[in-house]
Design a protein around this motif. Structure first.
Motif, short mmCIF file in Angstrom:
data_model
loop_
_atom_site.label_atom_id
_atom_site.label_comp_id
_atom_site.label_asym_id
_atom_site.label_seq_id
_atom_site.Cartn_x
_atom_site.Cartn_y
_atom_site.Cartn_z
N ASN A 25 0.66 -1.18 0.37
CA ASN A 25 -0.02 -0.14 -0.08
C ASN A 25 1.02 1.22 -0.46
OD1 ASN A 25 -2.21 -0.95 -0.28
ND2 ASN A 25 -2.26 -1.05 2.22
N LEU A 40 4.34 1.67 -1.28
CA LEU A 40 4.17 1.87 -2.22
C LEU A 40 3.39 2.22 -3.47
CD1 LEU A 40 7.32 1.45 -3.87
CD2 LEU A 40 6.43 -1.23 -4.15
N LYS A 41 1.94 2.10 -3.45
CA LYS A 41 0.85 2.00 -4.58
C LYS A 41 0.56 3.74 -3.84
CE LYS A 41 -1.42 -1.79 -5.61
NZ LYS A 41 -2.51 -2.86 -4.53
N LEU A 42 0.86 3.85 -2.94
CA LEU A 42 -0.02 5.15 -3.05
C LEU A 42 0.94 6.61 -2.71
CD1 LEU A 42 -2.76 3.97 0.20
CD2 LEU A 42 -2.98 4.79 -2.22
N GLN A 43 2.19 6.34 -2.61
CA GLN A 43 3.41 6.88 -2.84
C GLN A 43 3.16 7.44 -1.34
OE1 GLN A 43 5.35 8.11 -5.02
NE2 GLN A 43 5.41 6.61 -5.83
N ARG A 44 3.13 6.67 0.00
CA ARG A 44 3.31 7.13 0.67
C ARG A 44 4.42 6.17 1.63
NH1 ARG A 44 0.64 10.12 -0.92
NH2 ARG A 44 -1.68 11.20 0.01
N PHE A 45 5.85 6.86 1.87
CA PHE A 45 6.65 5.80 1.75
C PHE A 45 6.75 5.53 3.31
CE2 PHE A 45 8.99 7.62 -1.90
CZ PHE A 45 8.75 6.51 -2.65
N ILE A 80 13.41 1.99 -2.10
CA ILE A 80 13.45 2.23 -2.59
C ILE A 80 12.78 4.01 -2.21
CG2 ILE A 80 10.49 3.69 -3.98
CD1 ILE A 80 10.09 0.08 -3.67
N PRO A 81 12.38 3.88 -1.07
CA PRO A 81 12.46 6.03 -1.16
C PRO A 81 14.07 6.53 -1.63
CG PRO A 81 11.62 4.29 1.04
CD PRO A 81 12.22 3.62 -0.36
N GLY A 112 15.08 4.90 -5.48
CA GLY A 112 14.14 4.65 -6.20
C GLY A 112 13.36 3.54 -7.17
N LEU A 113 12.99 2.95 -7.99
CA LEU A 113 12.79 1.73 -8.38
C LEU A 113 13.61 1.38 -9.38
CD1 LEU A 113 8.87 2.56 -9.12
CD2 LEU A 113 9.63 0.58 -7.94
#
Lengths: 263, 221
Positions: free
Chosen positions: A223, A225-230, B79-80, B83-84
């Motif tokens: 979630n 990752l999908k919602l861009q909420r690190f 990833i943060p 990145g990918l």
């Protein structure tokens, strides 16, 4: 020194062991692990407190949601491991009792191929062939950790000095007594090492179970990752890593307590 | 429930053989680079710590902790930062490979008989030379075994790397998942998984050759 011997030792010995065993019970690592886990979780908590939480993050970064996912994760891990212990250890004993070299060879070959199978591929294949959800994840976990435990049981029984079992028989023990009182206790360290590996492994594969809608802490990672909420992603990853370390720690204590005194 | 259709699978392979080969190549490449990095780092660390009890247990313990972390968690947590793409996969695989390599380096270096090291010293070799010219070659077969274990491990983990945008056969497996319900879902996932298994078995076989040809001539059985 033969290469085979080196490989065998390398695969069958639990990762944390290095030469020295059975020194003191409360070694540095014993004490440090839970402290580190608590500190890491505390830092995570404080860090999240400093963030501004928007409504999307609030849906996952709350105690109820996290506890629910953690429970799912633990249920999946422990039910699978318990099933594996109940199924794989007796099968390993039976397999090692047979005289048939062919059967034993076949089992070990299948175990090796099973080890080469990527968990993610296996679990997704099962979901495609059968259905998605918790049951599929459970079966995938059991099938996947079955082979290592089976193999460790067989290796544990096979590595016992034949002189020992022979003297037991010479003392008048029946085959059943030899198995229960001599062979199994001597094989316990190797069998437990297999179970410990499979437990830690189950925590990891249970994370991947999110892809087939089986819940668990993988949900938070995906979630996030999908919602861009690190922060959600990081929280999920850190919590699941702490669970893996904690279970490994508990298993290492169980290993020391359950090992027969004389060994 | 998807029925199994073998001719369909063969047709699928025929049509997509180029894609499959590309992915196999990528998979091999990312694993090979990660193993190379991990070997350089792992053997280096092993050479530094093999003779100090504290350093040794510190190195092996930290590598063991990394290996305990679930792969999806480790890959996603990067990833943060990165990145990918290839980078998180590459770093993740390298980290996972460290434990078997460091551990086997330390074990291998320690297993060299003290008598041999003493004779080397007696012949006038400096401690560093003993380490690099006597111990390292003698420990090499054990080190390669560590790399081999790491290879088996990373070939499987690399499949998860596809989720963080990494290369390789995992893409095919996830493609199967995302086309769940369609005719090709099974073909995708099955092809991806089978290729990973075959790759793992071939690489394992290759290591027998690598061990043989990289071991010092005098030590070959």
């Amino acid at each position: 020194m033969t290469f085979e011997a080196v490989i065998e030792r390398d695969v069958s010995v639990a990762p944390a062991e290095l030469g020295v065993r059975r020194t003191r019970f409360w070694t540095l690592r014993r004490v440090v692990t839970p402290i580190v886990i608590v500190v890491v979780l505390l830092v995570l908590y404080l860090w999240i407190q400093t963030l501004t939480i928007d409504s999307i993050m609030a849906r996952t970064l709350n105690a109820d949601y996290i506890l629910l996912r953690t429970r799912e994760h633990l249920v999946l891990t422990f039910v699978a491991s318990a099933l594996v212990a109940v199924l794989a250890i007796p099968s390993g004993i039976i397999a090692s009792r047979t005289r048939s070299r062919l059967l034993r060879g076949t089992i070990l070959t299948i175990a090796n191929i099973g080890q080469a199978t990527p968990a993610i591929g296996f679990i997704i294949l099962l979901a495609i062939i059968w259905q998605i959800g918790f049951q599929t994840a459970l079966i995938a976990l059991v099938a996947y950790s079955f082979l290592p435990v089976l193999r460790n049981t067989m290796v544990g029984l096979a590595q016992i000095d034949p002189n020992v079992t022979e003297s037991a028989r010479g003392m008048g023990m029946t085959p059943g007594q030899v198995l229960m009182r001599i062979e199994l206790p001597l094989a316990v360290p190797v069998i437990l090492a297999g179970l410990r590996t499979s437990l830690v492994f189950c925590v990891g594969v249970a994370t991947v179970a999110t892809f087939i809608d089986a819940g668990g802490l993988g949900d938070m990672i995906v979630n996030g990752l999908k919602l861009q909420r690190f922060p959600v992603l990081i929280a999920g990853a850190v919590i699941v890593s702490c669970i893996a370390l904690l279970i490994d720690w508990l298993a290492s204590i169980a290993e020391d307590l359950l090992r027969p005194k004389g060994v | 429930m998807t029925g199994f259709d073998f001719p369909g699978l063969l047709a699928f392979w025929g049509k997509r053989s180029d894609d499959i080969l590309t992915l196999v190549g990528e998979h091999l490449l990312v694993v090979a680079i990660a193993l190379l990095l991990a070997t350089v780092i792992g053997v280096g660390v092993g050479l530094l710590v093999w003779n100090s009890p504290v350093g040794r247990s510190l190195a092996v313990t930290s590598a063991a902790v990394i290996l305990t972390i679930p792969s999806l968690a480790l890959l996603a947590a990067m990833i943060p930062l990165f990145g990918l793409g290839w980078v998180p996969t590459l770093i993740g695989l390298t980290l996972y490979s460290l434990l078997p390599i460091i551990r086997n380096t330390v074990v291998g270096l320690r297993e060299v008989s003290p008598a041999i090291m003493e004779s080397a010293t007696g012949m006038g070799l400096a401690p560093g030379a003993v380490l690099l010219r006597i111990q390292l070659p003698m420990a090499w077969p054990v080190i390669v075994t560590g790399v081999r274990v790491a290879a088996q491990l990373t070939i499987g983990i690399a499949a998860i790397g596809a989720y963080v945008g990494g290369p390789g056969l995992g893409q095919m497996i996830f493609q199967g998942l995302s086309s769940l319900g369609s005719k090709n879902a099974l073909n995708y996932a099955l092809t991806g998984t089978l290729c990973v298994i075959i790759l793992a078995l071939i690489v394992d076989g290759l290591f027998t050759l690598i061990t043989r040809y990289t071991t010092s001539k005098g030590l070959r059985a």
